[in-house]
Design a protein around this motif. Structure first.
Motif, PDB file in Angstrom:
ATOM      1  N   PRO A  97     -59.058  10.675   3.767  1.00  0.00           N
ATOM      2  CA  PRO A  97     -59.669  11.602   4.480  1.00  0.00           C
ATOM      3  C   PRO A  97     -61.209  11.003   4.803  1.00  0.00           C
ATOM      4  N   ASP A  98     -61.625  10.075   4.147  1.00  0.00           N
ATOM      5  CA  ASP A  98     -62.844   9.298   4.470  1.00  0.00           C
ATOM      6  C   ASP A  98     -62.775   8.396   5.397  1.00  0.00           C
TER       7      ASP A  98
ATOM      8  N   ILE B 281     -53.578   6.513  -7.610  1.00  0.00           N
ATOM      9  CA  ILE B 281     -54.359   5.546  -8.452  1.00  0.00           C
ATOM     10  C   ILE B 281     -55.525   4.950  -7.443  1.00  0.00           C
ATOM     11  N   GLY B 282     -55.415   5.136  -6.332  1.00  0.00           N
ATOM     12  CA  GLY B 282     -56.676   4.775  -5.343  1.00  0.00           C
ATOM     13  C   GLY B 282     -57.977   5.551  -5.730  1.00  0.00           C
ATOM     14  N   ARG B 283     -57.836   6.829  -6.312  1.00  0.00           N
ATOM     15  CA  ARG B 283     -58.964   7.482  -7.212  1.00  0.00           C
ATOM     16  C   ARG B 283     -59.754   7.990  -5.659  1.00  0.00           C
ATOM     17  N   ARG B 284     -59.440   8.014  -4.528  1.00  0.00           N
ATOM     18  CA  ARG B 284     -60.088   9.009  -3.382  1.00  0.00           C
ATOM     19  C   ARG B 284     -59.903  10.040  -3.177  1.00  0.00           C
ATOM     20  N   VAL B 285     -58.631  10.429  -3.765  1.00  0.00           N
ATOM     21  CA  VAL B 285     -58.235  12.053  -3.321  1.00  0.00           C
ATOM     22  C   VAL B 285     -57.665  12.488  -4.695  1.00  0.00           C
ATOM     23  N   LYS B 286     -57.819  13.760  -5.149  1.00  0.00           N
ATOM     24  CA  LYS B 286     -57.302  14.328  -6.387  1.00  0.00           C
ATOM     25  C   LYS B 286     -55.882  14.533  -6.154  1.00  0.00           C
ATOM     26  N   PRO B 287     -55.041  14.067  -7.173  1.00  0.00           N
ATOM     27  CA  PRO B 287     -53.803  14.129  -7.374  1.00  0.00           C
ATOM     28  C   PRO B 287     -53.277  15.586  -6.895  1.00  0.00           C
ATOM     29  N   GLY B 288     -52.320  16.062  -6.087  1.00  0.00           N
ATOM     30  CA  GLY B 288     -51.707  17.411  -5.566  1.00  0.00           C
ATOM     31  C   GLY B 288     -52.657  17.910  -4.710  1.00  0.00           C
ATOM     32  N   SER B 289     -53.707  17.239  -4.095  1.00  0.00           N
ATOM     33  CA  SER B 289     -54.652  17.951  -3.312  1.00  0.00           C
ATOM     34  C   SER B 289     -54.653  17.919  -1.793  1.00  0.00           C
ATOM     35  N   TYR B 290     -53.389  16.933  -1.621  1.00  0.00           N
ATOM     36  CA  TYR B 290     -53.040  16.578  -0.388  1.00  0.00           C
ATOM     37  C   TYR B 290     -51.530  16.472   0.198  1.00  0.00           C
ATOM     38  N   ARG B 291     -51.173  16.330   1.323  1.00  0.00           N
ATOM     39  CA  ARG B 291     -49.958  16.016   1.859  1.00  0.00           C
ATOM     40  C   ARG B 291     -49.869  14.815   2.554  1.00  0.00           C
ATOM     41  N   VAL B 292     -49.105  13.988   2.566  1.00  0.00           N
ATOM     42  CA  VAL B 292     -48.875  12.686   3.581  1.00  0.00           C
ATOM     43  C   VAL B 292     -48.286  13.069   4.534  1.00  0.00           C
ATOM     44  N   VAL B 293     -48.809  12.762   5.648  1.00  0.00           N
ATOM     45  CA  VAL B 293     -48.203  12.949   7.103  1.00  0.00           C
ATOM     46  C   VAL B 293     -48.149  11.814   8.101  1.00  0.00           C
ATOM     47  N   ARG B 294     -46.825  11.713   8.562  1.00  0.00           N
ATOM     48  CA  ARG B 294     -46.580  10.875   9.731  1.00  0.00           C
ATOM     49  C   ARG B 294     -47.014  11.555  10.947  1.00  0.00           C
ATOM     50  N   PRO B 295     -47.839  10.917  11.882  1.00  0.00           N
ATOM     51  CA  PRO B 295     -48.188  11.469  12.933  1.00  0.00           C
ATOM     52  C   PRO B 295     -47.174  11.909  14.073  1.00  0.00           C
ATOM     53  N   PHE B 296     -46.357  10.856  14.220  1.00  0.00           N
ATOM     54  CA  PHE B 296     -45.568  10.902  15.515  1.00  0.00           C
ATOM     55  C   PHE B 296     -44.259  10.118  15.163  1.00  0.00           C
TER      56      PHE B 296
END
Length: 103
Positions: A33-34, A57-72
């Motif tokens: 997101p950043d 473990i990259g510690r940039r986002v809180k676990p469970g607060s996101y989803r991973v998206v493939r754009p196309f």
């Protein structure tokens, strides 16, 4: 404290990163997101959970607060699919560009 313990456990279970010339290797590039990008190689037989663990473990986002998206073609990957392999969810190109969507 508890979160740190969980992250350490996730780090410990990350599979070995395959060699770049491994024909079963997939490089997953994830835009955070950043705006920063983080990439790692996985095997097509690795579980989607390994990708979530790598992101957590990259510690940039809180676990469970996101989803991973493939754009196309657009496809969002969720926790419910974490037991499936990269192969099973269609992440099979030599390199896949993904991004995180906060939920």
């Amino acid at each position: 404290m508890e979160l740190e313990r969980q992250l350490a456990a996730k780090e410990a279970t990350l599979p070995q990163e395959p060699a770049s010339n491994d024909e079963n290797a997939v490089t997953l590039m994830v835009r955070m997101p950043d705006g920063s990008r983080h990439g790692r190689r996985f095997l097509k037989t690795d579980k989607l959970q390994s990708l979530f663990n790598f992101i957590d473990i990259g510690r940039r986002v809180k676990p469970g607060s996101y989803r991973v998206v493939r754009p196309f073609p657009r496809r969002a990957f969720s926790d419910g699919e974490s037991a499936l392999t990269l192969n099973e969810v269609g992440l099979t190109s030599k390199q896949e560009a993904l991004f995180l969507e906060l939920i």
